[in-house]
Design a protein around this motif. Structure first.
Motif, PDB file in Angstrom:
ATOM      1  N   THR A 483     -48.506 -29.183 -24.785  1.00  0.00           N
ATOM      2  CA  THR A 483     -48.641 -27.748 -24.542  1.00  0.00           C
ATOM      3  C   THR A 483     -49.726 -27.494 -23.496  1.00  0.00           C
ATOM      4  OG1 THR A 483     -48.096 -27.357 -26.878  1.00  0.00           O
ATOM      5  CG2 THR A 483     -48.988 -25.503 -25.644  1.00  0.00           C
ATOM      6  N   SER A 484     -49.468 -26.584 -22.597  1.00  0.00           N
ATOM      7  CA  SER A 484     -50.476 -26.192 -21.616  1.00  0.00           C
ATOM      8  C   SER A 484     -51.418 -25.164 -22.228  1.00  0.00           C
ATOM      9  CB  SER A 484     -49.815 -25.599 -20.376  1.00  0.00           C
ATOM     10  OG  SER A 484     -49.188 -24.368 -20.699  1.00  0.00           O
ATOM     11  N   ALA A 485     -52.538 -24.919 -21.573  1.00  0.00           N
ATOM     12  CA  ALA A 485     -53.514 -23.949 -22.086  1.00  0.00           C
ATOM     13  C   ALA A 485     -52.928 -22.541 -22.118  1.00  0.00           C
ATOM     14  CB  ALA A 485     -54.774 -23.982 -21.229  1.00  0.00           C
ATOM     15  N   THR A 486     -52.146 -22.181 -21.107  1.00  0.00           N
ATOM     16  CA  THR A 486     -51.576 -20.831 -21.073  1.00  0.00           C
ATOM     17  C   THR A 486     -50.559 -20.616 -22.197  1.00  0.00           C
ATOM     18  OG1 THR A 486     -49.999 -21.639 -19.407  1.00  0.00           O
ATOM     19  CG2 THR A 486     -51.956 -20.491 -18.609  1.00  0.00           C
ATOM     20  N   SER A 487     -49.739 -21.644 -22.464  1.00  0.00           N
ATOM     21  CA  SER A 487     -48.775 -21.533 -23.565  1.00  0.00           C
ATOM     22  C   SER A 487     -49.489 -21.464 -24.910  1.00  0.00           C
ATOM     23  CB  SER A 487     -47.808 -22.720 -23.544  1.00  0.00           C
ATOM     24  OG  SER A 487     -47.035 -22.729 -22.364  1.00  0.00           O
ATOM     25  N   ALA A 488     -50.518 -22.296 -25.081  1.00  0.00           N
ATOM     26  CA  ALA A 488     -51.283 -22.281 -26.329  1.00  0.00           C
ATOM     27  C   ALA A 488     -51.947 -20.928 -26.530  1.00  0.00           C
ATOM     28  CB  ALA A 488     -52.328 -23.394 -26.303  1.00  0.00           C
ATOM     29  N   MET A 489     -52.407 -20.328 -25.443  1.00  0.00           N
ATOM     30  CA  MET A 489     -53.066 -19.025 -25.524  1.00  0.00           C
ATOM     31  C   MET A 489     -52.106 -17.956 -26.048  1.00  0.00           C
ATOM     32  SD  MET A 489     -55.043 -16.960 -22.491  1.00  0.00           S
ATOM     33  CE  MET A 489     -55.865 -15.390 -22.821  1.00  0.00           C
ATOM     34  N   THR A 490     -50.866 -18.006 -25.586  1.00  0.00           N
ATOM     35  CA  THR A 490     -49.862 -17.034 -26.045  1.00  0.00           C
ATOM     36  C   THR A 490     -49.643 -17.134 -27.546  1.00  0.00           C
ATOM     37  OG1 THR A 490     -48.738 -17.124 -23.903  1.00  0.00           O
ATOM     38  CG2 THR A 490     -47.477 -16.263 -25.767  1.00  0.00           C
ATOM     39  N   VAL A 491     -49.511 -18.358 -28.040  1.00  0.00           N
ATOM     40  CA  VAL A 491     -49.275 -18.578 -29.470  1.00  0.00           C
ATOM     41  C   VAL A 491     -50.506 -18.175 -30.286  1.00  0.00           C
ATOM     42  CG1 VAL A 491     -48.839 -20.319 -31.232  1.00  0.00           C
ATOM     43  CG2 VAL A 491     -47.630 -20.423 -29.045  1.00  0.00           C
ATOM     44  N   LEU A 492     -51.668 -18.605 -29.837  1.00  0.00           N
ATOM     45  CA  LEU A 492     -52.887 -18.343 -30.596  1.00  0.00           C
ATOM     46  C   LEU A 492     -53.247 -16.858 -30.598  1.00  0.00           C
ATOM     47  CD1 LEU A 492     -54.975 -19.869 -32.232  1.00  0.00           C
ATOM     48  CD2 LEU A 492     -56.361 -20.107 -30.166  1.00  0.00           C
ATOM     49  N   ASP A 493     -52.878 -16.156 -29.544  1.00  0.00           N
ATOM     50  CA  ASP A 493     -53.172 -14.722 -29.502  1.00  0.00           C
ATOM     51  C   ASP A 493     -52.380 -13.965 -30.562  1.00  0.00           C
ATOM     52  OD1 ASP A 493     -54.859 -12.860 -28.083  1.00  0.00           O
ATOM     53  OD2 ASP A 493     -53.021 -11.911 -27.343  1.00  0.00           O
ATOM     54  N   GLU A 494     -51.174 -14.439 -30.868  1.00  0.00           N
ATOM     55  CA  GLU A 494     -50.399 -13.817 -31.950  1.00  0.00           C
ATOM     56  C   GLU A 494     -51.097 -14.018 -33.286  1.00  0.00           C
ATOM     57  OE1 GLU A 494     -46.517 -15.508 -31.804  1.00  0.00           O
ATOM     58  OE2 GLU A 494     -45.967 -14.554 -29.895  1.00  0.00           O
ATOM     59  N   VAL A 495     -51.677 -15.195 -33.474  1.00  0.00           N
ATOM     60  CA  VAL A 495     -52.443 -15.451 -34.703  1.00  0.00           C
ATOM     61  C   VAL A 495     -53.662 -14.548 -34.757  1.00  0.00           C
ATOM     62  CG1 VAL A 495     -53.677 -17.195 -36.041  1.00  0.00           C
ATOM     63  CG2 VAL A 495     -51.651 -17.850 -34.734  1.00  0.00           C
ATOM     64  N   ARG A 496     -54.339 -14.383 -33.619  1.00  0.00           N
ATOM     65  CA  ARG A 496     -55.533 -13.526 -33.574  1.00  0.00           C
ATOM     66  C   ARG A 496     -55.198 -12.094 -33.983  1.00  0.00           C
ATOM     67  NH1 ARG A 496     -57.366  -9.753 -30.357  1.00  0.00           N
ATOM     68  NH2 ARG A 496     -55.605 -10.020 -28.935  1.00  0.00           N
ATOM     69  N   ILE A 497     -54.113 -11.565 -33.459  1.00  0.00           N
ATOM     70  CA  ILE A 497     -53.706 -10.190 -33.779  1.00  0.00           C
ATOM     71  C   ILE A 497     -53.358 -10.061 -35.262  1.00  0.00           C
ATOM     72  CG2 ILE A 497     -51.936  -8.441 -33.353  1.00  0.00           C
ATOM     73  CD1 ILE A 497     -51.795  -9.550 -30.445  1.00  0.00           C
ATOM     74  N   ALA A 498     -52.618 -11.043 -35.794  1.00  0.00           N
ATOM     75  CA  ALA A 498     -52.224 -11.002 -37.210  1.00  0.00           C
ATOM     76  C   ALA A 498     -53.445 -11.108 -38.116  1.00  0.00           C
ATOM     77  CB  ALA A 498     -51.247 -12.137 -37.510  1.00  0.00           C
ATOM     78  N   PHE A 499     -54.394 -11.959 -37.754  1.00  0.00           N
ATOM     79  CA  PHE A 499     -55.589 -12.132 -38.591  1.00  0.00           C
ATOM     80  C   PHE A 499     -56.424 -10.855 -38.627  1.00  0.00           C
ATOM     81  CE2 PHE A 499     -60.051 -13.565 -39.157  1.00  0.00           C
ATOM     82  CZ  PHE A 499     -59.915 -14.104 -40.425  1.00  0.00           C
ATOM     83  N   ALA A 500     -56.525 -10.161 -37.499  1.00  0.00           N
ATOM     84  CA  ALA A 500     -57.311  -8.927 -37.441  1.00  0.00           C
ATOM     85  C   ALA A 500     -56.722  -7.841 -38.333  1.00  0.00           C
ATOM     86  CB  ALA A 500     -57.399  -8.435 -35.997  1.00  0.00           C
ATOM     87  N   LYS A 501     -55.419  -7.914 -38.604  1.00  0.00           N
ATOM     88  CA  LYS A 501     -54.766  -6.904 -39.447  1.00  0.00           C
ATOM     89  C   LYS A 501     -54.884  -7.215 -40.936  1.00  0.00           C
ATOM     90  CE  LYS A 501     -51.257  -5.673 -35.989  1.00  0.00           C
ATOM     91  NZ  LYS A 501     -49.797  -5.686 -35.700  1.00  0.00           N
ATOM     92  N   LEU A 502     -55.254  -8.458 -41.269  1.00  0.00           N
ATOM     93  CA  LEU A 502     -55.348  -8.837 -42.676  1.00  0.00           C
ATOM     94  C   LEU A 502     -56.521  -8.131 -43.351  1.00  0.00           C
ATOM     95  CD1 LEU A 502     -54.696 -12.681 -42.605  1.00  0.00           C
ATOM     96  CD2 LEU A 502     -53.312 -10.972 -43.770  1.00  0.00           C
ATOM     97  N   GLN A 503     -56.298  -7.626 -44.535  1.00  0.00           N
ATOM     98  CA  GLN A 503     -57.358  -6.996 -45.313  1.00  0.00           C
ATOM     99  C   GLN A 503     -57.993  -8.032 -46.244  1.00  0.00           C
ATOM    100  OE1 GLN A 503     -58.594  -3.672 -45.017  1.00  0.00           O
ATOM    101  NE2 GLN A 503     -57.406  -4.038 -43.135  1.00  0.00           N
ATOM    102  N   GLN A 504     -59.297  -8.172 -46.110  1.00  0.00           N
ATOM    103  CA  GLN A 504     -60.057  -9.049 -46.993  1.00  0.00           C
ATOM    104  C   GLN A 504     -60.579  -8.211 -48.164  1.00  0.00           C
ATOM    105  OE1 GLN A 504     -60.021 -12.210 -46.124  1.00  0.00           O
ATOM    106  NE2 GLN A 504     -59.277 -11.939 -44.023  1.00  0.00           N
ATOM    107  N   PHE A 505     -60.681  -8.812 -49.335  1.00  0.00           N
ATOM    108  CA  PHE A 505     -61.028  -8.059 -50.542  1.00  0.00           C
ATOM    109  C   PHE A 505     -62.398  -8.474 -51.070  1.00  0.00           C
ATOM    110  CE2 PHE A 505     -56.453  -8.061 -50.206  1.00  0.00           C
ATOM    111  CZ  PHE A 505     -56.106  -6.750 -50.523  1.00  0.00           C
ATOM    112  N   SER A 506     -63.151  -7.484 -51.523  1.00  0.00           N
ATOM    113  CA  SER A 506     -64.457  -7.730 -52.141  1.00  0.00           C
ATOM    114  C   SER A 506     -64.743  -6.619 -53.137  1.00  0.00           C
ATOM    115  CB  SER A 506     -65.560  -7.765 -51.075  1.00  0.00           C
ATOM    116  OG  SER A 506     -65.831  -6.463 -50.597  1.00  0.00           O
ATOM    117  N   ASP A 507     -65.779  -6.797 -53.929  1.00  0.00           N
ATOM    118  CA  ASP A 507     -66.155  -5.759 -54.902  1.00  0.00           C
ATOM    119  C   ASP A 507     -66.607  -4.485 -54.205  1.00  0.00           C
ATOM    120  OD1 ASP A 507     -65.599  -7.500 -56.939  1.00  0.00           O
ATOM    121  OD2 ASP A 507     -67.682  -8.172 -57.195  1.00  0.00           O
TER     122      ASP A 507
END
Length: 556
Positions: A483-507
């Motif tokens: 995989t090239s850096a540009t292709s990896a960036m495309t895939v990883l950016d989707e993970v970044r967006i999905a992670f930012a939307k996840l709600q973390q839980f605490s007391d």
């Protein structure tokens, strides 16, 4: 029967046909070796060749349905074996043995398989693919069955972020019709409903009576009583969660169940000079979702192991050039492969010989011919145990990812392979944004939960060939082979967006976390250390320029 099952059937049928077609020439080889031996009984090479040919025939004939031929070959193999240890026959004994082999060859020329090819293929197919194999790239389907629609939607939102497909059912009676149309990977169902204490359990028991029920079942309940847990187990439950459901723990369990049903992709190296038998074993194991490499020349073993990195070696005892026991000793003398399981598959049933194999470092000894179900089960068990032990040594205890040392070793191996094959390779360094504030504001247990959440998301959203490790603290590293850096960036950016939307839980309430990353590849850095430094510099730029973003490393 789906396309994959038909493909396996066709492949096994073809192997059976090939063996039957080549049988006359194999018998001629035995005949020629017998002539060489009887003319020169003092010739140890001629004796070893005859023994090896009989040994190979005794294993492969039974595998392809020529049971009687295999048994006769085995008897002759046992007869001649003492000569390998120095026993000398008289002329009469030699003549008797020669006549016995000639008679065996005469009958063998007209031998027919006792098991129909289609039936044999069907057996292997049923073992390896008990249900229609799902496309591992497609979203895994989960049915959430509960009257509490608010809770269902909260669970669904989180699971969708991890790439799962969700269907919410608020009435237990709606489950059976849905299952009849489409079998889910997992059913998450409440143990009881308003009209019946164990309505969920009763519904699962009823559905299990239908054919080909393959879903994993997780029960939720307001009760933690022994009676409730027992009922869930008796209904075939694979897990039990008391409400309010710990979403992180639930996702971990679902991840595990899905991985166990989709196959674990064990890497199996088969070493056997018998082409027909080794190909047959490869087809059966491949159909059980294992990655299989076949090696018919033992001299290439260490080159293949360095590239393929097997999780188990399956080999025969008797082979040309060197025997299996000698080969096992060579493997065990190399510290790089000291812990890889070695399983012998041979017609050899002499306890002393089997003991020699164990002393040489073998972990198990299986006897040919072997039923496909037993082969898959034995190999899976050994490979899983090896993987579990390796996890204890090479995996980070919190996230289950490769630890710092292990991921560096993986990167060295992947870079070496990419350079040798002249293929691209990208590396990403990830770091959670403002993670110290998470620990300070919500506590370290919640911080650990965030780390586990990111690790699960990376494993799920990336390819199976991508390698993920915890580099230290809140920093992660991802290796993207081919995989090239540009292709990896495309895939990883989707993970970044999905992670930012996840709600973390605490007391203290719900919150979200982001990460930043830097990516490099072999066009930007030529070796392992340079790759890490280049990606780390890009990560620094991502942090400096506002965080929650991915930056490519500078070109060399």
């Amino acid at each position: 029967m789906d396309d994959k099952q038909e493909s396996l059937q066709d492949a096994l049928r073809a192997l059976n046909q090939i063996f039957a077609e080549k049988l006359p020439s194999k018998l001629q080889e035995i005949d020629h070796a017998l002539s060489q031996f009887t003319q020169h009984p003092e010739d140890k090479d001629a004796l070893a060749l005859l023994h090896r040919l009989l040994h190979t025939m005794s294993g492969s004939a039974g595998t392809f349905g020529f049971d009687e031929l295999g048994q006769q070959s085995r008897k002759l193999e046992v007869r001649i074996k003492p000569l390998l240890s120095g026993t000398v026959w008289s002329d009469v004994q030699l003549s008797d043995f020669s006549n016995e082999v000639r008679e065996y060859l005469s009958h063998a020329m007209s031998a027919k398989p006792v098991v129909d090819v289609d039936e044999d293929a069907e057996v292997a197919q049923e073992v390896a693919l008990p249900h229609k194999a799902a496309d591992v790239s497609a979203p895994r389907l989960i049915y959430v069955v509960d009257e509490d629609s608010q809770m269902c939607e909260a669970i669904a939102v989180q699971l969708r972020h991890f790439g799962y497909e969700l269907v919410i059912l608020n009435a237990v009676r709606d489950l059976a019709p849905r299952v009849a149309v489409r079998m889910p990977d997992v059913i998450l169902i409440n143990l009881g409903f308003s009209d019946e204490q164990f309505a969920g359990a009763l519904e699962i028991e009823k559905i299990r009576l239908t054919a080909n029920f393959t879903s994993k079942v997780l029960f939720t309940s307001n009760s933690s009583r022994f009676e409730s847990r027992l009922r869930a187990v008796r209904s075939g439950g694979d897990g039990y969660f008391t409400k309010p459901v710990d979403i992180s723990l639930l996702i971990e369990n679902i991840d595990f169940l899905v991985r166990s049903t989709s196959g674990n992709g064990y890497r199996i190296l088969i070493v056997d000079d018998d082409l027909a038998s080794s190909e047959y074993q490869a087809k059966v194991l491949s159909a059980a979702h294992m990655s299989v490499e076949v090696l018919n020349n033992p001299a290439q073993l260490f080159n293949v192991m360095a590239q393929f990195r097997p999780e188990l070696i399956l080999m025969d005892v008797y082979m040309p050039l060197c025997g299996g026991v000698e080969l096992a000793k060579m493997v065990r003398q190399d510290n790089s492969f000291l812990d890889i399981p070695i399983v012998f598959l041979s017609t050899e049933n002499d306890f002393a010989k089997q003991l020699d194999a164990v002393k040489a470092g073998a972990d198990d000894f299986l006897t040919k011919p072997i039923h496909p179900e037993f082969l898959v089960s034995s190999i899976s068990t050994r490979a899983e145990r090896y993987r579990s032990l390796r996890t204890l040594i090479m995996r980070d205890g919190l996230t289950g990812l490769y630890n710092h040392t292990a991921i560096k070793e993986e990167l060295i191996a992947e870079v070496s392979m990419a350079v040798r094959n002249k293929t691209p390779l990208a590396v990403a360094m990830l770091d959670l944004d403002n993670f110290k504030l998470v620990n300070d504001n919500y506590g370290h247990p919640v911080g650990d939960q965030v780390l586990r959440t990111l690790s699960r998301l990376l494993r799920q959203r990336l390819r199976r060939s991508d390698v993920v490790g915890r580099y230290g603290g809140e920093e992660f590293i991802v290796i993207f082979p081919a995989t090239s850096a540009t292709s990896a960036m495309t895939v990883l950016d989707e993970v970044r967006i999905a992670f930012a939307k996840l709600q973390q839980f605490s007391d203290q309430g719900e919150f979200a976390v982001t990460f930043s990353a830097g990516i490099s590849d072999l066009s930007r850095a030529a070796d392992v250390n340079a790759l890490i430094e280049n990606a780390d510099a890009a990560l620094y730029m991502a942090k400096k320029s506002g965080k929650n973003r991915i930056v490519l490393g500078q070109l060399a």
